[in-house]
Every structure is written in structure tokens, then in C-alpha cells.
Design a protein around this motif. Structure first.
Motif, PDB file in Angstrom:
ATOM      1  N   GLU A   1       0.326  12.571  20.622  1.00 54.69           N
ATOM      2  CA  GLU A   1      -0.971  13.245  20.726  1.00 54.69           C
ATOM      3  C   GLU A   1      -1.669  13.327  19.371  1.00 54.69           C
ATOM      4  N   LEU A   2      -0.888  13.453  18.304  1.00 51.43           N
ATOM      5  CA  LEU A   2      -1.488  13.480  16.970  1.00 51.43           C
ATOM      6  C   LEU A   2      -2.093  12.130  16.585  1.00 51.43           C
ATOM      7  N   ALA A   3      -1.490  11.042  17.078  1.00 43.73           N
ATOM      8  CA  ALA A   3      -1.937   9.698  16.696  1.00 43.73           C
ATOM      9  C   ALA A   3      -3.144   9.219  17.491  1.00 43.73           C
ATOM     10  N   VAL A   4      -3.345   9.753  18.690  1.00 44.68           N
ATOM     11  CA  VAL A   4      -4.410   9.255  19.576  1.00 44.68           C
ATOM     12  C   VAL A   4      -5.803   9.336  18.938  1.00 44.68           C
ATOM     13  N   PRO A   5      -6.245  10.493  18.394  1.00 47.54           N
ATOM     14  CA  PRO A   5      -7.600  10.536  17.796  1.00 47.54           C
ATOM     15  C   PRO A   5      -7.771   9.556  16.638  1.00 47.54           C
ATOM     16  N   SER A   6      -6.732   9.411  15.817  1.00 50.60           N
ATOM     17  CA  SER A   6      -6.818   8.490  14.670  1.00 50.60           C
ATOM     18  C   SER A   6      -6.939   7.048  15.135  1.00 50.60           C
ATOM     19  N   LEU A   7      -6.180   6.682  16.163  1.00 49.16           N
ATOM     20  CA  LEU A   7      -6.244   5.311  16.665  1.00 49.16           C
ATOM     21  C   LEU A   7      -7.627   5.000  17.211  1.00 49.16           C
ATOM     22  N   ARG A   8      -8.240   5.940  17.915  1.00 46.15           N
ATOM     23  CA  ARG A   8      -9.574   5.719  18.482  1.00 46.15           C
ATOM     24  C   ARG A   8     -10.610   5.469  17.392  1.00 46.15           C
ATOM     25  N   ILE A   9     -10.455   6.135  16.261  1.00 52.65           N
ATOM     26  CA  ILE A   9     -11.400   5.928  15.155  1.00 52.65           C
ATOM     27  C   ILE A   9     -11.114   4.620  14.428  1.00 52.65           C
ATOM     28  N   LEU A  10      -9.821   4.313  14.220  1.00 54.59           N
ATOM     29  CA  LEU A  10      -9.436   3.199  13.356  1.00 54.59           C
ATOM     30  C   LEU A  10      -9.456   1.830  14.024  1.00 54.59           C
ATOM     31  N   MET A  11      -9.428   1.752  15.349  1.00 55.93           N
ATOM     32  CA  MET A  11      -9.344   0.436  15.987  1.00 55.93           C
ATOM     33  C   MET A  11     -10.485  -0.513  15.610  1.00 55.93           C
ATOM     34  N   PRO A  12     -11.747  -0.051  15.536  1.00 59.52           N
ATOM     35  CA  PRO A  12     -12.809  -0.982  15.118  1.00 59.52           C
ATOM     36  C   PRO A  12     -12.633  -1.548  13.720  1.00 59.52           C
ATOM     37  N   PHE A  13     -11.713  -0.959  12.943  1.00 57.91           N
ATOM     38  CA  PHE A  13     -11.415  -1.460  11.600  1.00 57.91           C
ATOM     39  C   PHE A  13     -11.051  -2.946  11.646  1.00 57.91           C
ATOM     40  N   ILE A  14     -10.284  -3.353  12.660  1.00 59.65           N
ATOM     41  CA  ILE A  14      -9.870  -4.759  12.759  1.00 59.65           C
ATOM     42  C   ILE A  14     -11.073  -5.668  12.991  1.00 59.65           C
ATOM     43  N   PHE A  15     -12.100  -5.163  13.677  1.00 51.65           N
ATOM     44  CA  PHE A  15     -13.296  -5.982  13.923  1.00 51.65           C
ATOM     45  C   PHE A  15     -14.001  -6.301  12.603  1.00 51.65           C
TER      46      PHE A  15
ATOM     47  N   ASN B   1      -3.903  -2.633  11.503  1.00 52.97           N
ATOM     48  CA  ASN B   1      -3.534  -3.348  10.285  1.00 52.97           C
ATOM     49  C   ASN B   1      -2.668  -4.566  10.598  1.00 52.97           C
ATOM     50  N   SER B   2      -1.726  -4.421  11.537  1.00 49.60           N
ATOM     51  CA  SER B   2      -0.885  -5.553  11.935  1.00 49.60           C
ATOM     52  C   SER B   2      -1.694  -6.610  12.663  1.00 49.60           C
ATOM     53  N   LEU B   3      -2.586  -6.175  13.551  1.00 49.29           N
ATOM     54  CA  LEU B   3      -3.446  -7.122  14.260  1.00 49.29           C
ATOM     55  C   LEU B   3      -4.357  -7.851  13.283  1.00 49.29           C
ATOM     56  N   ARG B   4      -4.778  -7.160  12.227  1.00 47.85           N
ATOM     57  CA  ARG B   4      -5.603  -7.788  11.185  1.00 47.85           C
ATOM     58  C   ARG B   4      -4.861  -8.943  10.542  1.00 47.85           C
ATOM     59  N   LYS B   5      -3.595  -8.727  10.200  1.00 45.76           N
ATOM     60  CA  LYS B   5      -2.830  -9.761   9.503  1.00 45.76           C
ATOM     61  C   LYS B   5      -2.470 -10.920  10.435  1.00 45.76           C
ATOM     62  N   MET B   6      -2.388 -10.644  11.738  1.00 44.46           N
ATOM     63  CA  MET B   6      -2.059 -11.715  12.686  1.00 44.46           C
ATOM     64  C   MET B   6      -3.315 -12.491  13.102  1.00 44.46           C
ATOM     65  N   PHE B   7      -4.392 -11.762  13.407  1.00 42.26           N
ATOM     66  CA  PHE B   7      -5.598 -12.410  13.913  1.00 42.26           C
ATOM     67  C   PHE B   7      -6.574 -12.814  12.823  1.00 42.26           C
ATOM     68  N   ALA B   8      -6.484 -12.190  11.670  1.00 43.22           N
ATOM     69  CA  ALA B   8      -7.521 -12.404  10.657  1.00 43.22           C
ATOM     70  C   ALA B   8      -6.994 -13.098   9.415  1.00 43.22           C
TER      71      ALA B   8
END
Length: 322
Positions: A131-145, A56-63
Motif C-alpha cells: 500500500e505504501l508503494a502504490v501511490p509512488s508507482l502511479r506517479i513514477l510510471m510515466p518516468f519511463i516514457f 527504472n528496470s523497464l527503462r534499461k530494457m526498453f530504452a
């Protein structure tokens, strides 16, 4: 050639965009209330907040911020002086460059999620929240694309005074988000099954992207292989993008630093910061973002054919905001 907006049209479109933004913010409050009910205020909510904040932060900076501010004035100039075909080439070249960078960032974060999370949240280094955040990050990262690609197309749409789809897209995303939360609550999913919610968010990002593609094509735009002239125009985009990136990313960088410190605090602090930041975004989005979205392509045209009138328009804009 697209004409400049009249004062009445500027206000009408500002209310249109502001209305969609307000609706999105209201849905956002509903979303956060349901999210608190689903995840509570504990390690699971901190982990999800961390995983969602990074794209979400990368979205606001790059997009939505720097990319739009750099792309729209150049697109307006190319479209006005060189025609639609050359504007299509500029969009294609910009998409190849910027979305290529975003794609690399996505692949790296999905490959090394522990390193990325530790960089943004150093307090999680030896914590169960990592460890709880790792699976969510792997799914959500393409969101910025998806969102970055949508923002690039939104710049082209805004340049020809089409603001509905770019402003309504956030409403669509919140509908998918809330739908995912209702589904998780209705099916009785536990904190460990937050991945289903992440996939709903990804579906919302994809829906945004396809909305922009559809309207981009409907307005007669397309994609063409760049020429030497396209590279000259793209050079102007890059010249604008770099200073915009640093100036318009200040708030996001501050939020990231806040979360770095919060990651060392007791469980729930990261979630608390996120909820309070959402409330601050309501007036900023409705009164500031909406008006500036309308004015950017308008000011770009004024700067080309009547630069001396920019001072007048800036004064009128400031009076309206106050």
C-alpha cells in the motif's frame, strides 16, 4: 555526411562521456545517502525502492540498452545512404511504435498498480509495503516514457557524434532528485509525503526529454511522416531489437529475480540490494558504458565501408578497457 571518429577523438569523447558518467555516479552516491536519511531503512524505503525499480528496470530494457543498440546502426546506415529526411522518418516511426508500447505499459501500471507490484514483489502481497508503494508507482510510471523518448533521440544525436547531452542528462536527473530530497528534508516531510520526491524525479525525467528535443532540433533533425522505405528500415531496427532485448536485459532480469526473493525477507532487504547494486554501477558506467556509447556509431560506420577493420578496432578497444 558525418565522418568516422579518429582514435584521438574516440578517446577524447570517451573521457567526456566517462567524466559525465562519473559525476552522475558521485551525485548518485550523494542521492542515496540523502535518501537513506529521509526514508531510513524500513518499510517506507522498501516501498519507494520497489516503486522506483519497476520504471527504472523497464527503462534499461526498453530504452538505454536494447533500443539504442538496435536503433543507432540502422539510423547511421539510413542517414549515410538516404539522407537526413529519411533518417527523420525512421525516428518518427520508431517513436510511434516503441513509445506507444511504453505508453500502454504506463497506463496499465497506473490502472493496476497492485497487480504490477505483486508481480515484481510477490512477498508484498499481504504487507503494508504494498500500500505504501502504490501511490509512488502511479506517479513514477510515466518516468519511463520520458526516458525512453530521450534514449531514442539520444541514438540520433550519438549517430552524428554528439555525446554531451545524452551523457549529461543523467547528471541533470540526479540534480532534480537531490533537490527534491533537500526540499523534503528542509520542509520536514514525513515518509507519508514521499509523493513530493516522486514529482521531483518526474520533473527530472521531463527535463532530460526537453534537453534531447532541443539538441535534436538544433542539429537540424525533425519528424516526418513515414513512407514505405521507412518501414523497410524500421524492420531492420526490429530485427536487431529483439535479440538485443533478451541479451542486454539479463542483468535487469537478474535484479528483478533477486528482488522477488528479497520481498519475502525482513524489512529493509530490498533497500539493501538497491544500495549495493548502485556501488557496482560506478565502474560499469564509467569504464564500460561510456566507451561502448562512443564506439557503437563508429563501429556501425566501419561495418559499412571497411568491415575487415572491425577486428582491429575490437582489439584496440579491448586493450584500452583492460
Amino acid at each position: 555526411m558525418t565522418k568516422s571518429l579518429s582514435r584521438k577523438s574516440i578517446f577524447n569523447k570517451t573521457f567526456q562521456v566517462g567524466g559525465n558518467t562519473l559525476l552522475s555516479r558521485i551525485l548518485g552516491l550523494v542521492r542515496e545517502r540523502l535518501l537513506m536519511r529521509f526514508l531510513g531503512w524500513e518499510a517506507a524505503s522498501d516501498a519507494f525502492s520497489a516503486a522506483f525499480l519497476i520504471p527504472n528496470s523497464l527503462r534499461k530494457m526498453f530504452a538505454e540498452g536494447a533500443l539504442t543498440a538496435a536503433f543507432v546502426p540502422t539510423f547511421v546506415s539510413v542517414f549515410r545512404n538516404d539522407g537526413k529526411q529519411e533518417a527523420n522518418r525512421l525516428t518518427t516511426l520508431s517513436a510511434i511504435f516503441f513509445e506507444g508500447i511504453v505508453l500502454v505499459l504506463c497506463v496499465f501500471a497506473m490502472w493496476k498498480p497492485h497487480a504490477v507490484l505483486t508481480l515484481f514483489y510477490p512477498g508484498y502481497a499481504h504487507d503494508t509495503r504494498l500500500e505504501l508503494a502504490v501511490p509512488s508507482l502511479r506517479i513514477l510510471m510515466p518516468f519511463i516514457f520520458f526516458i525512453s523518448s530521450s534514449s531514442l533521440l539520444a541514438g540520433a544525436l550519438q549517430s552524428v557524434h554528439h555525446f554531451f547531452v545524452p551523457s549529461f542528462a543523467s547528471v541533470v536527473l540526479n540534480i532534480f532528485f537531490i533537490g527534491g530530497l533537500f526540499g523534503c528534508l528542509w520542509m520536514g516531510y514525513s515518509h507519508d509525503q514521499v509523493g513530493y520526491l516522486c514529482w521531483a524525479i518526474m520533473a527530472g525525467g521531463a527535463a532530460q526529454f526537453f534537453m534531447h528535443i532541443f539538441m535534436y532540433r538544433k542539429l537540424g533533425f525533425g519528424f516526418s511522416w513515414p513512407t514505405k522505405q521507412s518501414y523497410k528500415a524500421f524492420y531492420h531496427v526490429l530485427k536487431k531489437f529483439l535479440p538485443c532485448f533478451f541479451s542486454m536485459s539479463v542483468m535487469e532480469i537478474n535484479l528483478i529475480v533477486d528482488n522477488m526473493f528479497a520481498s519475502y525477507q525482513h524489512v529493509g532487504t530490498v533497500t539493501l540490494i538497491k544500495y549495493t547494486f548502485r556501488l557496482m554501477g560506478i565502474p560499469a558506467g564509467v569504464f564500460s558504458t561510456a566507451f561502448s556509447t562512443i564506439l557503437l556509431p563508429h563501429f556501425s560506420r566501419v561495418a559499412m565501408y571497411a568491415p575487415r577493420r572491425l577486428g582491429f578496432y575490437l582489439l584496440e578497444a579491448a586493450k584500452f578497457i583492460f
